[in-house]
Design an enzyme around this catalytic site. Structure first.
Site, short mmCIF file in Angstrom:
data_model
loop_
_atom_site.label_atom_id
_atom_site.label_comp_id
_atom_site.label_asym_id
_atom_site.label_seq_id
_atom_site.Cartn_x
_atom_site.Cartn_y
_atom_site.Cartn_z
N ASP A 47 28.46 16.72 79.43
CA ASP A 47 29.11 17.71 78.57
C ASP A 47 28.15 18.07 77.45
O ASP A 47 27.97 17.33 76.51
CB ASP A 47 30.41 17.15 78.00
N HIS A 52 29.11 19.64 69.71
CA HIS A 52 29.01 18.20 69.53
C HIS A 52 27.64 17.73 69.07
O HIS A 52 27.46 16.55 68.79
CB HIS A 52 29.36 17.50 70.85
N ILE A 67 31.49 17.76 66.13
CA ILE A 67 32.65 16.93 66.39
C ILE A 67 32.42 16.05 67.60
O ILE A 67 31.56 16.34 68.44
CB ILE A 67 33.92 17.78 66.58
N GLY A 70 36.47 15.42 72.82
CA GLY A 70 37.85 14.97 72.91
C GLY A 70 38.03 13.82 73.88
O GLY A 70 38.73 12.85 73.59
#
Length: 143
Positions: A47, A52, A67, A70
């Protein structure tokens, strides 16, 4: 790229599932600090969303900094909960959760859990107490 709040793709929104948080205080409160480089390590899973890893891209998306993925946050919570249900991952039937807010690398993740006959219900908060995962259920099979 997925950007929080950037919907507008048409169609009706799904109805929120009914869920009532337990009224009693959590039976367990498990705290872990997420490594500051955790999002960079998690990128190795494939990913590569720049939200990120790239502060400029995160800023353009309205975020103060990159961030955590998830699913990485979800995985951290599951790992913290596993000892509450016997530490045997083969007994896990399912885990579900609502993603409420992003967690930042280097932040603290606190999982608040309530035991139930089928496993645990839980929610998780960041270092400021903001709910990042909510309506969590980790169900296990009988021994």
């Amino acid at each position: 790229m997925f950007v929080i709040g950037a919907g507008g793709f048409g169609g009706r929104r799904a109805r929120p599932a009914r869920w009532q948080p337990p009224a009693d205080p959590p039976e367990h409160r498990i705290v872990a600090t997420v490594r500051p480089d955790q999002a960079l390590l998690y990128r190795l899973s494939g990913d590569r969303n720049p939200l990120h890893s790239d502060p400029a891209i995160a800023g353009r998306a309205g975020l103060p900094r990159p961030i955590l993925h998830g699913l990485c946050t979800f995985g951290f919570a599951g790992r913290l909960l596993l000892p509450l249900v016997g530490d045997d991952p083969t007994r896990v039937r399912h885990v579900r959760v609502r993603f409420d807010a992003p967690l930042h690398p280097g932040d603290t993740l606190t999982v608040h859990a309530w035991r139930r006959p089928y496993g645990v219900v839980f929610r998780a908060t960041d270092g400021t107490g903001r709910v990042v995962l909510d309506r969590g259920v980790l169900a296990v099979s009988a021994r």
